[in-house]
Design an enzyme around this catalytic site. Structure first.
Site, short mmCIF file in Angstrom:
data_model
loop_
_atom_site.label_atom_id
_atom_site.label_comp_id
_atom_site.label_asym_id
_atom_site.label_seq_id
_atom_site.Cartn_x
_atom_site.Cartn_y
_atom_site.Cartn_z
CE1 TYR A 204 -7.43 -1.22 -65.38
CE2 TYR A 204 -8.86 -2.95 -66.22
CZ TYR A 204 -8.60 -1.95 -65.31
OH TYR A 204 -9.51 -1.69 -64.32
CD GLU B 115 -7.38 -0.21 -61.81
OE1 GLU B 115 -8.36 0.05 -62.51
OE2 GLU B 115 -6.77 0.66 -61.14
#
Lengths: 406, 294
Positions: free
Chosen positions: A126, A214
């Site tokens: 992530y 993101e």
């Protein structure tokens, strides 16, 4: 301003950030053709079809019209592509982030499958870049736990989330990029690729004036490539004046149509679920007015800031927008006149009221500040069914009376 | 006296000859603010509103001795204007401009950190020391001179608070509009600290809103330094999470920056928190009379 995954990936390529390759399509035929090309280019029959909406959770989401169809699907032949495209395009996808009404899908991304086997282990990480308001610096947040809901990871295993702050005005430094790659447990080719990836990703974040960027999952393939499989990009609205190309990417169909209309009148409007509409000058006072409505026993139906120039045109546009909402049982106009004179605003309210005609709900007008008394007199003498107040506490009482009368 | 600006402040206006700059400079001069000149690049050497126009802030400071600047420059150039003022040695820089890109402000704030200056704003109504100097866009007549200081993220809510204080028989020392953007020069805590140390201020009204952690930071500081009463209000108790409410910084990002969380922290730290914006002035009057104890 939010962008679609396919748009964000195009933009990342400008900064040499590797992404999963794909083609955005809006018809079944285009989907099949794109699949055939990707299949040939990558030498595999596997590909991924992804619904393009401004919301996450697409893989677990379902189409309202075809309940066994999810928003992200792996296909291995043209028939599979045709079926999925028919099931998704033009239909409505409900995910954990869309709310029960879901979002209509008008574009698909046909993307290469990156989950092939190879000499090393595949990994999902992530990574996101955002501005840390407390430290007043950009921060790169990353974790070895990719592909899942990061808020859950942050809650359950906060030690698995790393943060790297970047000094304003400087690019990400080499030692920082290496630290990130080491913390993600990488070595060899994958390590080198990650150092390049994160440096370029940070440049993209700054260069594109993102407020949030993101990558989840950030993917390490079985042949040690590092690339963005998914991307969520939110661009700072204030910066669009210097990014005409990004401004053109805005997809208004993703936004509330009433909010879009309000924006065209330079009104700042957010739709809420309550029964008392409000129209206010200034964002802080607008929020405070919503709070006061709640304390008076009502529920705010909206946030609406008419800005510094409350005149007949803006008041009329505000009226029209608020009254589109059938839940609205009363409207409170709260203007603190400074540079704007209250008597002018009152004249604007009267003009707009007469023009619209047929307003069957109580209107409460609170005008305070420059020429407040003259404004109240204008309203009272207009003969309209408009209640007038000067003090905020008086307005609160009138709202309470209106709510109780319903 | 009071804080930040007073009758001795020498004020220049950046973006002096533009529509906004001209309108508000005129109002400031009418209020009695000592506006000594302005800056508009390439218009140096001319005169505007009977005052000299300079090409650069440095020229303006060197010639007039200005120590305060107010900025009405459009958003694309405003961060540059802030850095120019800091570089020229201006002590108090007040930026009114709304809509500056966040990354510009991240850079500008870093730039001015090493300069001896204080930035107020951006996206703020400015600062007024009642009866002495108005360096902002607020309607001056509302701010009747007195001994209550105001710190606020919002423009019209500041006017509302000042008006209520006056109607409750009080008056204003200095009102500081700190701005509604995510990155601002002076935090709630810093502005409250200025007023806490001001001998001409007896009580402080602190108005915040959803988003960020500045009110909590101020509250924790106040817990140790509360030498005069503070009345607080947080706008956005009914705001939904994740939606931007007008101000770029007014967005609930987590559990800590909701109105409820901030109000709880503020109350725990000894601030008189009011739930309704209609009760700000009356509450301050009661607190000063000793009728309310935190």
């Amino acid at each position: 301003m939010n962008l679609h995954e396919y748009q964000a990936k195009e933009l990342l390529k400008r900064y040499n950030v590797p992404t999963q390759e794909g083609v955005a399509v809006s018809s079944v035929d285009e989907a099949i053709n794109a699949y055939k090309k990707i299949s040939v280019d990558n030498g595999t029959k596997f590909a991924v079809i992804k619904a393009q909406i401004h919301a996450g959770g697409r893989g677990k989401g379902r189409m309202i019209e075809v309940p066994d169809q999810s928003g992200v699907v792996v296909v291995k032949n043209a028939e599979g592509v045709e079926n999925a495209a028919k099931n998704i395009l033009g239909n409505t996808l409900v995910t954990i982030q869309t709310g029960p009404a879901g979002k209509k899908v008008s574009k698909l991304l046909i993307a290469q499958d990156m989950y092939y086997d190879g000499p090393s282990e595949r990994k999902e990480f992530y990574m996101s870049v955002l501005m840390d308001r407390a430290k007043k610096q950009n921060v790169i947040m990353y974790s070895t736990e990719g592909g899942m809901d990061i808020e859950e990871v942050a809650h359950n295993t906060p030690d698995k989330i790393y943060k790297e702050w970047v000094k304003p005005g400087f690019p990400l430094q080499g030692f920082q990029a290496r630290k990130i790659a080491f913390n993600l447990g990488l070595s060899g080719t994958a390590f080198k690729n990650m150092v390049k990836f994160v440096s370029n990703l940070y440049d993209a974040y700054v260069g594109l004036d993102c407020s949030m960027l993101e990558i989840n999952p950030l993917f390490k393939s079985a042949d040690d490539k590092i690339l963005a499989v998914d991307c969520k990009m939110d661009v700072d609205d204030n910066s669009l004046m210097r990014h005409a190309d990004l401004a053109d990417m805005r997809d208004k169909s993703e936004e509330d149509p009433t909010e879009v209309e309000a924006g065209e009148h330079n009104l700042n409007y957010v739709k809420l679920d309550g029964n008392v509409g409000c129209m206010v000058n200034g964002a802080g006072l607008a929020m405070a007015t919503m709070d006061m409505i709640k304390l008076a026993g009502g529920e705010p139906a909206n946030f609406l800031d008419v800005g510094g120039s409350a005149n007949a045109q803006t008041v009329e546009a505000g009226f029209r927008i608020i009254m589109k909402d059938p839940n609205v049982k009363a409207i409170l106009i709260n203007i603190f006149g400074g540079i704007v004179r209250c008597d002018r605003v009152a004249a604007g309210v009267i003009e707009a009221y007469n023009k619209l005609g047929n307003i069957n709900i109580p209107i409460i007008v609170r005008l305070q500040g420059t020429n407040a008394e003259a404004a109240k007199e204008l309203i009272v003498n207009s003969g309209l069914k408009v209640q007038s107040a000067i003090l905020l506490s008086e307005a609160a009482q009138l709202v309470q009376d209106a709510v109780n009368a319903n | 006296m009071a804080v930040l600006v007073n009758k001795d402040s020498k004020v220049i206006v950046q973006g002096f000859t533009g529509t906004e700059g001209t309108f508000h400079a005129t109002q400031m001069i009418e209020y009695g603010t000592n506006v000594v000149g302005g800056v508009t690049p390439a218009k140096g050497g001319t005169t505007h509103l009977d005052r000299p126009v300079f090409n650069t802030v440095q020229d303006a400071v060197d010639t007039t001795g200005a120590d305060v600047s107010i900025i009405f420059v459009p958003p694309a150039f405003a961060a540059d204007a802030i850095m120019e003022a800091a570089d020229a040695g201006v002590k108090v820089i007040i930026c009114i401009t709304e809509g500056i890109p966040v990354q510009d402000m991240v850079k500008a704030r870093e730039f001015i950190r090493s300069r001896d200056c204080r930035l107020i704003g951006p996206n703020c109504p400015g600062v007024i020391t009642a009866g002495e100097a108005k360096v902002g866009i607020m309607p001056g007549f509302i701010f009747v001179p007195g001994r209550i200081g105001i710190v606020s993220k919002s423009g019209t809510l500041t006017y509302e608070a000042a008006d209520q204080a006056v109607k409750a028989g009080l008056g204003i020392s200095t009102a500081i509009g700190i701005g509604g953007d995510p990155i601002i020069g002076t935090t709630t805590r810093e502005a409250v600290e200025l007023l806490m140390n001001d001998p001409e201020t007896d009580g402080i009204i602190m108005i915040g809103e959803i988003g960020g952690n500045m009110e909590a930071e101020a509250a924790h500081w106040l817990k140790e330094n509360m030498r005069k009463p503070v009345v607080g209000f947080i706008a956005g108790q009914t705001a939904p999470a994740g939606r931007r409410m007008g101000h770029a910084g007014a967005i609930i990002g987590g559990a800590d920056d909701t109105a409820a969380a901030k109000m709880k922290t503020m109350a725990e730290c000894g601030i008189h928190v009011v739930a309704s914006p209609a009760n700000i002035g009356a509450t301050m009057a009661k607190v000063l009379k000793g009728e309310l104890v935190a």
